[in-house]
Scaffold this motif. Sequence first.
Motif, PDB file in Angstrom:
ATOM      1  N   TYR A  90       0.831  -1.197   0.000  1.00  0.00           N
ATOM      2  CA  TYR A  90       0.000   0.000   0.000  1.00  0.00           C
ATOM      3  C   TYR A  90       0.869   1.251   0.000  1.00  0.00           C
ATOM      4  CZ  TYR A  90      -4.009  -2.993   1.132  1.00  0.00           C
ATOM      5  OH  TYR A  90      -4.989  -3.953   1.096  1.00  0.00           O
ATOM      6  N   SER A  93      -2.070   8.099  -1.520  1.00  0.00           N
ATOM      7  CA  SER A  93      -3.041   8.392  -2.574  1.00  0.00           C
ATOM      8  C   SER A  93      -2.472   9.378  -3.591  1.00  0.00           C
ATOM      9  CB  SER A  93      -4.303   9.016  -1.965  1.00  0.00           C
ATOM     10  OG  SER A  93      -4.899   8.177  -1.013  1.00  0.00           O
ATOM     11  N   ARG A  94      -2.909   9.226  -4.801  1.00  0.00           N
ATOM     12  CA  ARG A  94      -2.623  10.252  -5.802  1.00  0.00           C
ATOM     13  C   ARG A  94      -3.602  11.411  -5.649  1.00  0.00           C
ATOM     14  NH1 ARG A  94      -1.714   5.416  -8.844  1.00  0.00           N
ATOM     15  NH2 ARG A  94       0.447   5.283  -9.561  1.00  0.00           N
ATOM     16  N   GLU A  95      -4.835  11.100  -5.259  1.00  0.00           N
ATOM     17  CA  GLU A  95      -5.866  12.109  -5.030  1.00  0.00           C
ATOM     18  C   GLU A  95      -6.959  11.467  -4.175  1.00  0.00           C
ATOM     19  OE1 GLU A  95      -8.348  11.376  -9.179  1.00  0.00           O
ATOM     20  OE2 GLU A  95      -6.949  13.046  -9.029  1.00  0.00           O
ATOM     21  N   ARG A 131      -8.388   9.279   1.737  1.00  0.00           N
ATOM     22  CA  ARG A 131      -7.067   9.536   1.186  1.00  0.00           C
ATOM     23  C   ARG A 131      -6.052   8.827   2.061  1.00  0.00           C
ATOM     24  NH1 ARG A 131      -6.369  15.271   0.476  1.00  0.00           N
ATOM     25  NH2 ARG A 131      -8.643  15.476   0.585  1.00  0.00           N
ATOM     26  N   SER A 132      -4.872   8.627   1.551  1.00  0.00           N
ATOM     27  CA  SER A 132      -3.816   7.979   2.336  1.00  0.00           C
ATOM     28  C   SER A 132      -2.512   8.711   2.114  1.00  0.00           C
ATOM     29  CB  SER A 132      -3.677   6.500   1.940  1.00  0.00           C
ATOM     30  OG  SER A 132      -3.356   6.374   0.566  1.00  0.00           O
ATOM     31  N   GLN A 140       1.290   3.069   6.022  1.00  0.00           N
ATOM     32  CA  GLN A 140       0.360   3.958   5.340  1.00  0.00           C
ATOM     33  C   GLN A 140      -0.660   4.457   6.351  1.00  0.00           C
ATOM     34  OE1 GLN A 140      -3.153   2.537   3.388  1.00  0.00           O
ATOM     35  NE2 GLN A 140      -2.464   3.335   1.411  1.00  0.00           N
ATOM     36  N   ALA A 142      -4.244   5.858   6.406  1.00  0.00           N
ATOM     37  CA  ALA A 142      -5.437   5.998   5.575  1.00  0.00           C
ATOM     38  C   ALA A 142      -6.535   6.650   6.405  1.00  0.00           C
ATOM     39  CB  ALA A 142      -5.901   4.636   5.075  1.00  0.00           C
ATOM     40  N   ASP A 294      -7.335  -0.841  -4.667  1.00  0.00           N
ATOM     41  CA  ASP A 294      -6.398   0.133  -5.207  1.00  0.00           C
ATOM     42  C   ASP A 294      -5.322   0.340  -4.153  1.00  0.00           C
ATOM     43  OD1 ASP A 294      -4.967   2.329  -6.104  1.00  0.00           O
ATOM     44  OD2 ASP A 294      -6.735   3.413  -6.814  1.00  0.00           O
ATOM     45  N   ARG A 296      -3.233   2.432  -3.721  1.00  0.00           N
ATOM     46  CA  ARG A 296      -3.003   3.825  -3.342  1.00  0.00           C
ATOM     47  C   ARG A 296      -4.261   4.494  -2.794  1.00  0.00           C
ATOM     48  NH1 ARG A 296       1.689   6.276  -4.786  1.00  0.00           N
ATOM     49  NH2 ARG A 296       3.127   5.096  -6.085  1.00  0.00           N
ATOM     50  N   ALA A 297      -5.231   3.708  -2.411  1.00  0.00           N
ATOM     51  CA  ALA A 297      -6.484   4.257  -1.888  1.00  0.00           C
ATOM     52  C   ALA A 297      -6.699   3.821  -0.450  1.00  0.00           C
ATOM     53  CB  ALA A 297      -7.660   3.813  -2.759  1.00  0.00           C
ATOM     54  N   THR A 301     -12.095  -0.250  -3.844  1.00  0.00           N
ATOM     55  CA  THR A 301     -12.892   0.537  -4.769  1.00  0.00           C
ATOM     56  C   THR A 301     -14.149  -0.181  -5.233  1.00  0.00           C
ATOM     57  OG1 THR A 301     -11.622  -0.290  -6.660  1.00  0.00           O
ATOM     58  CG2 THR A 301     -10.851   1.735  -5.608  1.00  0.00           C
TER      59      THR A 301
END
Length: 336
Positions: A90, A93-95, A131-132, A140, A142, A294, A296-297, A301
């Motif tokens: 993990y 987040s990108r966004e 977001r993370s 991470q 989150a 995801d 990065r989430a 999702t």
Amino acid sequence: MEPRSHSAPARPRAARRGRRLLATAVAASVLLGTAACGDSESEDPSTGAGGSSVAADDQSLEPEVTVDPGPAPVVEVLDAGAGERRVLSYGPSREPATVEVSQSGTTRTEVPGAQTRVDQTPAQTLTLEGRSEPDVDGAQRAEVTVREFTSTDELRAAQFSTAPGFTATWTRSADGSIRELGLAAPVDATDAARAAVEIAANAISDATVVFPTEAIGEGARWTATRQVDDAVASTRVVTYELVELDGDLATVRTETTAPDAADTLTAPAPDGGPGVTLDVATYDITGSGELTVDLRAALPTDGETESSTRAVYVDPETGQRTTFDEDSVLEFRSVG
């Protein structure tokens, strides 16, 4: 267990990691009569109603309450899979991403000499923005914020009108092992809203996919074994299968079991007297699902998990049998 009063706000309780002590509560109720009443429409603080939304960023929050989830699970790779292999971990987040998390369920308790009790959680949904970001030692952090609460049961809307604004924070290792869960409630949150968010946060924690630290490819299978707060079967084994891997998106199939259930259950007496002991005739816990993760989430999702508990307890002195059944569904759907 009596629900707490809904008349005044209270500080959020420390959320319990893993399953609740359902077996203990049922057993104590059986022999001491606390569950001798109840009907098919009884209230439950975990059920929701109506719909509510607020500008969550404008909410004043109480200090965060955190809980130690206990030891990290033990992960064992059964099959490393085929094709290109890599370590799945993990990351930040990108966004921000918005995910709807829906829950529903039914519990049924049959107690000798009492009317069968059925409690239903109608479909209810928390819309969460998550977001993370990086944390220490490669972990991470989150964080999700409740943006909206909706339910198919409009009669209970007022109980959950204060759910928006809650924040839940998971600190998890790069492999997904939960290190800590924190909850921060709006200062005006009702106890019903607090209970619903706590239950959802724990369910999301349990659904978090834990990956091996070894490189794996599509078709890989592995297990994660962890200890939980359960008076009859304190071990959970989740078997994972990597169905598909596309960049940071991993589709994972899950199956959950609870091996090594005890033959007896000792339950404390609610009045402080001597505990009681029941024979455990049946104690089966199963779960299955498929999630799109995801890496990065903050949340999966897409996907769904289902879980079931079937328990039968016998009073060794009278031979009376008490049954407890629970079924629940947890769904994730990305909405932005």
